[in-house]
Design a protein around this motif. Structure first.
Motif, PDB file in Angstrom:
ATOM      1  N   ALA A 191      -3.679  -4.485   9.824  1.00 39.82           N
ATOM      2  CA  ALA A 191      -2.548  -3.809   9.187  1.00 39.82           C
ATOM      3  C   ALA A 191      -1.265  -4.613   9.351  1.00 39.82           C
ATOM      4  O   ALA A 191      -0.458  -4.726   8.413  1.00 39.82           O
ATOM      5  CB  ALA A 191      -2.390  -2.412   9.787  1.00 39.82           C
ATOM      6  N   LEU A 192      -1.053  -5.191  10.537  1.00 37.51           N
ATOM      7  CA  LEU A 192       0.132  -6.024  10.746  1.00 37.51           C
ATOM      8  C   LEU A 192       0.091  -7.279   9.871  1.00 37.51           C
ATOM      9  O   LEU A 192       1.124  -7.741   9.370  1.00 37.51           O
ATOM     10  CB  LEU A 192       0.247  -6.409  12.220  1.00 37.51           C
ATOM     11  N   GLU A 193      -1.093  -7.824   9.693  1.00 38.27           N
ATOM     12  CA  GLU A 193      -1.232  -8.982   8.806  1.00 38.27           C
ATOM     13  C   GLU A 193      -0.868  -8.615   7.373  1.00 38.27           C
ATOM     14  O   GLU A 193      -0.241  -9.393   6.643  1.00 38.27           O
ATOM     15  CB  GLU A 193      -2.667  -9.495   8.876  1.00 38.27           C
ATOM     16  N   ARG A 244       2.397 -10.042   4.705  1.00 43.87           N
ATOM     17  CA  ARG A 244       1.712 -10.816   3.662  1.00 43.87           C
ATOM     18  C   ARG A 244       2.656 -11.748   2.909  1.00 43.87           C
ATOM     19  O   ARG A 244       2.203 -12.722   2.316  1.00 43.87           O
ATOM     20  CB  ARG A 244       1.035  -9.858   2.667  1.00 43.87           C
ATOM     21  N   TYR A 245       3.969 -11.475   2.901  1.00 48.56           N
ATOM     22  CA  TYR A 245       4.923 -12.346   2.214  1.00 48.56           C
ATOM     23  C   TYR A 245       5.574 -13.348   3.168  1.00 48.56           C
ATOM     24  O   TYR A 245       6.503 -14.051   2.777  1.00 48.56           O
ATOM     25  CB  TYR A 245       6.015 -11.498   1.549  1.00 48.56           C
ATOM     26  N   ASP A 246       5.106 -13.381   4.412  1.00 51.56           N
ATOM     27  CA  ASP A 246       5.631 -14.316   5.396  1.00 51.56           C
ATOM     28  C   ASP A 246       4.449 -14.959   6.128  1.00 51.56           C
ATOM     29  O   ASP A 246       4.059 -14.516   7.210  1.00 51.56           O
ATOM     30  CB  ASP A 246       6.536 -13.573   6.389  1.00 51.56           C
ATOM     31  N   GLN A 270       0.267 -15.274  10.864  1.00 49.79           N
ATOM     32  CA  GLN A 270      -0.753 -16.040  11.581  1.00 49.79           C
ATOM     33  C   GLN A 270      -1.126 -15.392  12.904  1.00 49.79           C
ATOM     34  O   GLN A 270      -2.304 -15.350  13.281  1.00 49.79           O
ATOM     35  CB  GLN A 270      -0.261 -17.466  11.807  1.00 49.79           C
ATOM     36  N   ALA A 271      -0.135 -14.878  13.638  1.00 52.46           N
ATOM     37  CA  ALA A 271      -0.420 -14.288  14.949  1.00 52.46           C
ATOM     38  C   ALA A 271      -1.322 -13.069  14.850  1.00 52.46           C
ATOM     39  O   ALA A 271      -2.353 -12.995  15.529  1.00 52.46           O
ATOM     40  CB  ALA A 271       0.888 -13.949  15.668  1.00 52.46           C
ATOM     41  N   PRO A 272      -1.012 -12.052  13.998  1.00 54.06           N
ATOM     42  CA  PRO A 272      -1.935 -10.921  13.897  1.00 54.06           C
ATOM     43  C   PRO A 272      -3.291 -11.297  13.311  1.00 54.06           C
ATOM     44  O   PRO A 272      -4.309 -10.690  13.670  1.00 54.06           O
ATOM     45  CB  PRO A 272      -1.189  -9.921  12.994  1.00 54.06           C
ATOM     46  N   GLY A 305     -18.351  -6.991  11.420  1.00 54.00           N
ATOM     47  CA  GLY A 305     -17.943  -8.198  10.713  1.00 54.00           C
ATOM     48  C   GLY A 305     -17.872  -7.991   9.210  1.00 54.00           C
ATOM     49  O   GLY A 305     -16.958  -8.482   8.543  1.00 54.00           O
ATOM     50  N   MET A 306     -18.852  -7.251   8.655  1.00 58.86           N
ATOM     51  CA  MET A 306     -18.834  -6.985   7.214  1.00 58.86           C
ATOM     52  C   MET A 306     -17.655  -6.098   6.834  1.00 58.86           C
ATOM     53  O   MET A 306     -17.025  -6.304   5.779  1.00 58.86           O
ATOM     54  CB  MET A 306     -20.155  -6.327   6.814  1.00 58.86           C
ATOM     55  N   ALA A 307     -17.328  -5.105   7.665  1.00 57.60           N
ATOM     56  CA  ALA A 307     -16.180  -4.240   7.377  1.00 57.60           C
ATOM     57  C   ALA A 307     -14.888  -5.044   7.374  1.00 57.60           C
ATOM     58  O   ALA A 307     -14.043  -4.897   6.482  1.00 57.60           O
ATOM     59  CB  ALA A 307     -16.113  -3.107   8.399  1.00 57.60           C
ATOM     60  N   LYS A 308     -14.734  -5.910   8.370  1.00 56.85           N
ATOM     61  CA  LYS A 308     -13.542  -6.759   8.438  1.00 56.85           C
ATOM     62  C   LYS A 308     -13.474  -7.698   7.236  1.00 56.85           C
ATOM     63  O   LYS A 308     -12.409  -7.872   6.625  1.00 56.85           O
ATOM     64  CB  LYS A 308     -13.575  -7.553   9.743  1.00 56.85           C
ATOM     65  N   GLY A 309     -14.601  -8.292   6.869  1.00 60.86           N
ATOM     66  CA  GLY A 309     -14.614  -9.205   5.729  1.00 60.86           C
ATOM     67  C   GLY A 309     -14.263  -8.517   4.429  1.00 60.86           C
ATOM     68  O   GLY A 309     -13.507  -9.051   3.609  1.00 60.86           O
ATOM     69  N   LEU A 310     -14.808  -7.288   4.221  1.00 60.16           N
ATOM     70  CA  LEU A 310     -14.514  -6.562   2.991  1.00 60.16           C
ATOM     71  C   LEU A 310     -13.031  -6.224   2.897  1.00 60.16           C
ATOM     72  O   LEU A 310     -12.414  -6.392   1.834  1.00 60.16           O
ATOM     73  CB  LEU A 310     -15.357  -5.286   2.918  1.00 60.16           C
ATOM     74  N   TRP A 311     -12.454  -5.774   3.992  1.00 62.45           N
ATOM     75  CA  TRP A 311     -11.031  -5.435   3.966  1.00 62.45           C
ATOM     76  C   TRP A 311     -10.172  -6.676   3.770  1.00 62.45           C
ATOM     77  O   TRP A 311      -9.147  -6.619   3.092  1.00 62.45           O
ATOM     78  CB  TRP A 311     -10.643  -4.717   5.250  1.00 62.45           C
ATOM     79  N   THR A 312     -10.575  -7.792   4.320  1.00 57.78           N
ATOM     80  CA  THR A 312      -9.817  -9.022   4.122  1.00 57.78           C
ATOM     81  C   THR A 312      -9.796  -9.419   2.651  1.00 57.78           C
ATOM     82  O   THR A 312      -8.749  -9.780   2.089  1.00 57.78           O
ATOM     83  CB  THR A 312     -10.411 -10.158   4.969  1.00 57.78           C
ATOM     84  N   VAL A 313     -10.963  -9.344   2.007  1.00 61.24           N
ATOM     85  CA  VAL A 313     -11.039  -9.682   0.578  1.00 61.24           C
ATOM     86  C   VAL A 313     -10.250  -8.680  -0.253  1.00 61.24           C
ATOM     87  O   VAL A 313      -9.534  -9.050  -1.203  1.00 61.24           O
ATOM     88  CB  VAL A 313     -12.512  -9.730   0.136  1.00 61.24           C
ATOM     89  N   LEU A 314     -10.357  -7.388   0.081  1.00 57.90           N
ATOM     90  CA  LEU A 314      -9.654  -6.355  -0.678  1.00 57.90           C
ATOM     91  C   LEU A 314      -8.147  -6.536  -0.584  1.00 57.90           C
ATOM     92  O   LEU A 314      -7.433  -6.454  -1.600  1.00 57.90           O
ATOM     93  CB  LEU A 314     -10.058  -4.975  -0.170  1.00 57.90           C
ATOM     94  N   LEU A 315      -7.637  -6.779   0.614  1.00 60.83           N
ATOM     95  CA  LEU A 315      -6.196  -6.965   0.765  1.00 60.83           C
ATOM     96  C   LEU A 315      -5.726  -8.222   0.054  1.00 60.83           C
ATOM     97  O   LEU A 315      -4.615  -8.261  -0.492  1.00 60.83           O
ATOM     98  CB  LEU A 315      -5.838  -7.024   2.253  1.00 60.83           C
ATOM     99  N   ALA A 316      -6.549  -9.259   0.064  1.00 63.32           N
ATOM    100  CA  ALA A 316      -6.168 -10.483  -0.646  1.00 63.32           C
ATOM    101  C   ALA A 316      -6.107 -10.255  -2.158  1.00 63.32           C
ATOM    102  O   ALA A 316      -5.259 -10.828  -2.849  1.00 63.32           O
ATOM    103  CB  ALA A 316      -7.164 -11.598  -0.320  1.00 63.32           C
TER     104      ALA A 316
END
Length: 282
Positions: free
Chosen positions: A94-96, A100-102, A107-109, A145-156
């Protein structure tokens, strides 16, 4: 083109016995219906699926890690600690998103989220190993890992892209506003420190001399005003009050008098602020 019917009302004149009034009349209009936004529909469906997968991942990880920790501690403490494993990488994600515009700030989160995810997956796999069911433990770890990957792609996919020039402009604006926000507590701290210094100096000074003396050169004394003491020592506040009590309220005259009998290095802003307070009606 598809249309939909909508009922509206309007006022029309209606006459009875020669007397006319406006009354409401219902009528129907046909409005065009925009085509279905399939992009929004698909995005909403993927978001719902991601929420379900994330919920399942948290439940599985909490149950698995809680059972592992339950071998050493009581169940409430074990499962309370277990839920933090997933909450940490979810919070980092969520912090990442907020940064998203910085990119440098994100990078840290992002790194912390990957580390927390790795720790959670390792703990799930360790539970399977402890129960002599390592394949099941590894499979459960992959769920996180799959949950994290899906959310990463969705947010991107849902993050608007900024040009390098727009991103630099936003960073410059953010830096300027951040500096202004950071100066607020700093100014408060400096003002508090200045007050402490003035209080300390006041406590070290002796009782002011009350013998009247001529006003400082160049200070205009109103007609009927008392004579100002020409020498100190006295505090800045006492000097200002003495000047006001003697009828001297002209700022420059008060500043000269304070610097002569109280503190030669007294700040003009502090003197004027004290003068305003002294002139304020009780």
């Amino acid at each position: 083109m598809r249309t939909r019917t909508e009922t509206r009302t309007r006022q029309v004149p209606h006459t009875v016995d020669g007397k006319t009034h406006l009354v409401d009349e219902a009528y129907e209009i046909h409005l065009p219906v925009p085509p279905r936004d399939w992009d929004h529909t698909v995005r909403t469906g993927v978001l719902g699926a991601a929420c379900l997968i994330l919920t399942g991942s948290v439940v599985w990880s909490t149950a698995s890690i809680g059972a592992l920790l339950d071998l050493l501690v009581i169940a409430p403490a074990a499962y309370a600690a277990a839920v933090t494993f997933d909450l940490v990488w979810i919070s980092c994600m969520a912090l990442e998103w907020l940064a998203r515009y910085d990119p440098p700030r994100a990078q840290a989160p992002r790194a912390a989220g990957h580390i927390a995810l790795g720790v959670a997956m390792a703990a799930v796999a360790m539970h399977g190993y402890a129960e002599e069911q390592l394949p099941i433990g590894i499979t459960g770890a992959v769920v996180s890992g799959m949950a994290k990957g899906l959310w990463t792609v969705l947010l991107a996919q849902t993050t608007p892209r900024l040009s390098p020039q727009a991103m630099q402009w936003a960073q410059a604006e953010r830096a300027e506003l951040g500096s202004r926000l950071g100066m607020i507590p700093l100014r408060r701290e400096l003002a508090r420190a200045e007050g402490l210094v003035e209080a300390e100096e006041a406590s070290l000074r002796t009782t002011p001399d009350t013998d009247p003396g001529p006003p400082e050169d160049g200070a205009e004394v109103p007609e009927g005003a008392s004579q100002l003491p020409a020498s100190g020592p006295m505090t800045m506040a006492d000097a200002v009050r003495t000047a006001v009590s003697c009828g001297i309220t002209e700022p420059n005259a008060v500043i000269r008098y304070v610097r002569k009998v109280a503190d030669a290095n007294a700040k003009e802003d502090s003197i004027l602020r004290t003068l305003r307070m002294a002139r304020r009606p009780a």
